[in-house]
Design a protein around this motif. Sequence first.
Motif, PDB file in Angstrom:
ATOM      1  N   PHE A 130       0.870  -1.174   0.000  1.00 22.46           N
ATOM      2  CA  PHE A 130       0.000   0.000   0.000  1.00 22.46           C
ATOM      3  C   PHE A 130       0.905   1.221   0.000  1.00 22.46           C
ATOM      4  CE2 PHE A 130      -2.783   3.086   2.374  1.00 22.46           C
ATOM      5  CZ  PHE A 130      -3.686   3.279   1.326  1.00 22.46           C
ATOM      6  N   LEU A 131       0.810   2.021  -1.051  1.00 26.29           N
ATOM      7  CA  LEU A 131       1.681   3.175  -1.208  1.00 26.29           C
ATOM      8  C   LEU A 131       0.901   4.464  -0.966  1.00 26.29           C
ATOM      9  CD1 LEU A 131       2.501   0.871  -3.529  1.00 26.29           C
ATOM     10  CD2 LEU A 131       4.299   2.536  -3.961  1.00 26.29           C
ATOM     11  N   VAL A 132       1.447   5.302  -0.102  1.00 30.61           N
ATOM     12  CA  VAL A 132       0.885   6.626   0.161  1.00 30.61           C
ATOM     13  C   VAL A 132       1.892   7.648  -0.357  1.00 30.61           C
ATOM     14  CG1 VAL A 132      -0.027   8.211   1.892  1.00 30.61           C
ATOM     15  CG2 VAL A 132      -0.239   5.733   2.234  1.00 30.61           C
ATOM     16  N   SER A 133       1.447   8.510  -1.259  1.00 35.12           N
ATOM     17  CA  SER A 133       2.318   9.519  -1.864  1.00 35.12           C
ATOM     18  C   SER A 133       1.798  10.914  -1.556  1.00 35.12           C
ATOM     19  CB  SER A 133       2.392   9.330  -3.380  1.00 35.12           C
ATOM     20  OG  SER A 133       2.915   8.053  -3.715  1.00 35.12           O
ATOM     21  N   VAL A 134       2.724  11.853  -1.357  1.00 31.02           N
ATOM     22  CA  VAL A 134       2.352  13.251  -1.121  1.00 31.02           C
ATOM     23  C   VAL A 134       3.213  14.124  -2.017  1.00 31.02           C
ATOM     24  CG1 VAL A 134       3.925  13.401   0.862  1.00 31.02           C
ATOM     25  CG2 VAL A 134       2.105  15.084   0.591  1.00 31.02           C
ATOM     26  N   THR A 135       2.571  15.083  -2.684  1.00 27.57           N
ATOM     27  CA  THR A 135       3.233  15.923  -3.679  1.00 27.57           C
ATOM     28  C   THR A 135       3.086  17.392  -3.324  1.00 27.57           C
ATOM     29  OG1 THR A 135       2.811  14.304  -5.424  1.00 27.57           O
ATOM     30  CG2 THR A 135       3.292  16.558  -6.130  1.00 27.57           C
ATOM     31  N   ASN A 136       4.173  18.130  -3.494  1.00 28.69           N
ATOM     32  CA  ASN A 136       4.138  19.571  -3.364  1.00 28.69           C
ATOM     33  C   ASN A 136       3.600  20.151  -4.677  1.00 28.69           C
ATOM     34  OD1 ASN A 136       4.607  22.310  -3.044  1.00 28.69           O
ATOM     35  ND2 ASN A 136       6.847  22.143  -3.241  1.00 28.69           N
ATOM     36  N   PRO A 137       2.418  20.751  -4.675  1.00 29.42           N
ATOM     37  CA  PRO A 137       1.834  21.244  -5.919  1.00 29.42           C
ATOM     38  C   PRO A 137       2.368  22.607  -6.361  1.00 29.42           C
ATOM     39  CG  PRO A 137       0.335  21.680  -4.135  1.00 29.42           C
ATOM     40  CD  PRO A 137       1.513  20.955  -3.531  1.00 29.42           C
ATOM     41  N   PHE A 138       3.267  23.180  -5.573  1.00 26.64           N
ATOM     42  CA  PHE A 138       3.706  24.546  -5.842  1.00 26.64           C
ATOM     43  C   PHE A 138       5.026  24.583  -6.621  1.00 26.64           C
ATOM     44  CE2 PHE A 138       1.386  24.592  -1.750  1.00 26.64           C
ATOM     45  CZ  PHE A 138       0.292  25.350  -2.155  1.00 26.64           C
ATOM     46  N   ALA A 139       5.293  25.711  -7.227  1.00 29.63           N
ATOM     47  CA  ALA A 139       6.514  25.912  -8.007  1.00 29.63           C
ATOM     48  C   ALA A 139       7.637  26.479  -7.143  1.00 29.63           C
ATOM     49  CB  ALA A 139       6.236  26.840  -9.186  1.00 29.63           C
ATOM     50  N   TYR A 140       7.533  26.296  -5.849  1.00 28.06           N
ATOM     51  CA  TYR A 140       8.560  26.750  -4.919  1.00 28.06           C
ATOM     52  C   TYR A 140       8.672  25.730  -3.789  1.00 28.06           C
ATOM     53  CZ  TYR A 140       4.174  28.554  -2.941  1.00 28.06           C
ATOM     54  OH  TYR A 140       2.884  28.684  -2.504  1.00 28.06           O
ATOM     55  N   PRO A 141       9.821  25.698  -3.097  1.00 22.35           N
ATOM     56  CA  PRO A 141       9.986  24.735  -2.014  1.00 22.35           C
ATOM     57  C   PRO A 141       9.104  25.078  -0.821  1.00 22.35           C
ATOM     58  CG  PRO A 141      11.862  26.221  -2.101  1.00 22.35           C
ATOM     59  CD  PRO A 141      11.023  26.515  -3.316  1.00 22.35           C
ATOM     60  N   VAL A 142       8.688  24.029  -0.098  1.00 18.68           N
ATOM     61  CA  VAL A 142       7.835  24.242   1.069  1.00 18.68           C
ATOM     62  C   VAL A 142       8.313  23.373   2.228  1.00 18.68           C
ATOM     63  CG1 VAL A 142       5.829  24.784  -0.361  1.00 18.68           C
ATOM     64  CG2 VAL A 142       6.169  22.439   0.462  1.00 18.68           C
ATOM     65  N   VAL A 143       7.938  23.792   3.423  1.00 20.40           N
ATOM     66  CA  VAL A 143       8.076  22.987   4.632  1.00 20.40           C
ATOM     67  C   VAL A 143       6.674  22.802   5.190  1.00 20.40           C
ATOM     68  CG1 VAL A 143       9.038  22.811   6.948  1.00 20.40           C
ATOM     69  CG2 VAL A 143      10.385  23.868   5.122  1.00 20.40           C
ATOM     70  N   VAL A 144       6.250  21.552   5.323  1.00 19.16           N
ATOM     71  CA  VAL A 144       4.899  21.264   5.779  1.00 19.16           C
ATOM     72  C   VAL A 144       4.856  21.284   7.303  1.00 19.16           C
ATOM     73  CG1 VAL A 144       2.991  19.617   5.735  1.00 19.16           C
ATOM     74  CG2 VAL A 144       4.481  19.862   3.733  1.00 19.16           C
ATOM     75  N   GLN A 145       3.931  22.022   7.848  1.00 19.19           N
ATOM     76  CA  GLN A 145       3.749  22.091   9.295  1.00 19.19           C
ATOM     77  C   GLN A 145       2.747  21.017   9.716  1.00 19.19           C
ATOM     78  OE1 GLN A 145       5.743  24.146  11.095  1.00 19.19           O
ATOM     79  NE2 GLN A 145       6.612  24.566   9.063  1.00 19.19           N
ATOM     80  N   LEU A 146       3.237  19.997  10.390  1.00 22.07           N
ATOM     81  CA  LEU A 146       2.388  18.904  10.852  1.00 22.07           C
ATOM     82  C   LEU A 146       1.884  19.190  12.263  1.00 22.07           C
ATOM     83  CD1 LEU A 146       4.609  15.937   9.614  1.00 22.07           C
ATOM     84  CD2 LEU A 146       2.534  16.828   8.523  1.00 22.07           C
ATOM     85  N   ALA A 147       0.725  18.657  12.570  1.00 19.63           N
ATOM     86  CA  ALA A 147       0.142  18.871  13.893  1.00 19.63           C
ATOM     87  C   ALA A 147       1.024  18.251  14.967  1.00 19.63           C
ATOM     88  CB  ALA A 147      -1.257  18.268  13.942  1.00 19.63           C
ATOM     89  N   PRO A 148       1.192  18.899  16.109  1.00 13.72           N
ATOM     90  CA  PRO A 148       1.972  18.317  17.210  1.00 13.72           C
ATOM     91  C   PRO A 148       1.420  16.958  17.609  1.00 13.72           C
ATOM     92  CG  PRO A 148       1.460  20.625  17.647  1.00 13.72           C
ATOM     93  CD  PRO A 148       0.653  20.227  16.449  1.00 13.72           C
TER      94      PRO A 148
END
Length: 269
Positions: free
Chosen positions: A169-187
């Motif tokens: 089972f593969l879970v993939s996540v993609t940055n849809p933007f044309a710039y780098p991002v840092v994802v803020q995950l819930a504590p």
Amino acid sequence: MLAVLALASCRDALVEPPLPEGAQRLEVVPEVYAEWFRMTRECAAVNGEFAAVEWYVMPAAVAFIYQGRTLAGLTIGRRIVLAEHWLQEGPLVRHEMLHALLPEDGHPRDQFVQKCGGVVSCETTCLSETAPPPVSPNALSVSDAAMQVSIRLDPERPDYNYHLGAFRFLVSVTNPFAYPVVVQLAPSGDAAPPVSFRFRYELGTGGDSRDTRAYAPEVTRFAPGETKRMVYDFFLNGTFFVEPFQLGTYQFSGAFGDKWAGPSPMVVP
């Protein structure tokens, strides 16, 4: 358990160290290992022959002691030793495969975290050898809701005739933007890092779920358009740690942080 068991690799150009006491040749190598080896070779972008690897097992073991360390897996040159109860745990087995494929000792971060992150396990000791690279100065902070999450079952209809019904089972996540991002995950609400990838599957009122923690900060850092993935391995007949699947139609869902995708059906014949 993987977080408290060490994974190791050791080499000697002239004389390789002896195997752990009690290690026995694995007479029947699981056929899914060839596929796992291909996955590892591809993510690492290195060459290597599956037939060159020698496989050993520590019978009836959850862990074993080698040179004062408690291990679930060990690679010595091209010889891989696994505790029997972990023979079907894909991330650990592929971790050792990566050791066998690489020319150097240790856990180079560009391989174990960046290139093969989500394919091989890398926690605690593996991460402690080197520091993560700096965050891109151009990266913007975004929430997990801004990311694109997708899921896939491979194969869509597992077959008991293929090594006890192995599937992924593969879970993939993609940055849809044309710039780098840092994802803020819930504590997380505890002392451990926040949850990154996760899955759940349901059959009626039963099922299972798992949360993967963001031990490596790189899992939250995305280049423009970059996709990261997590591979979860299953067997219809179950493993030492997971109950067998029952007949029926399961519903699989996957997430990155709190951004979910699915459900997707899987029929157990």
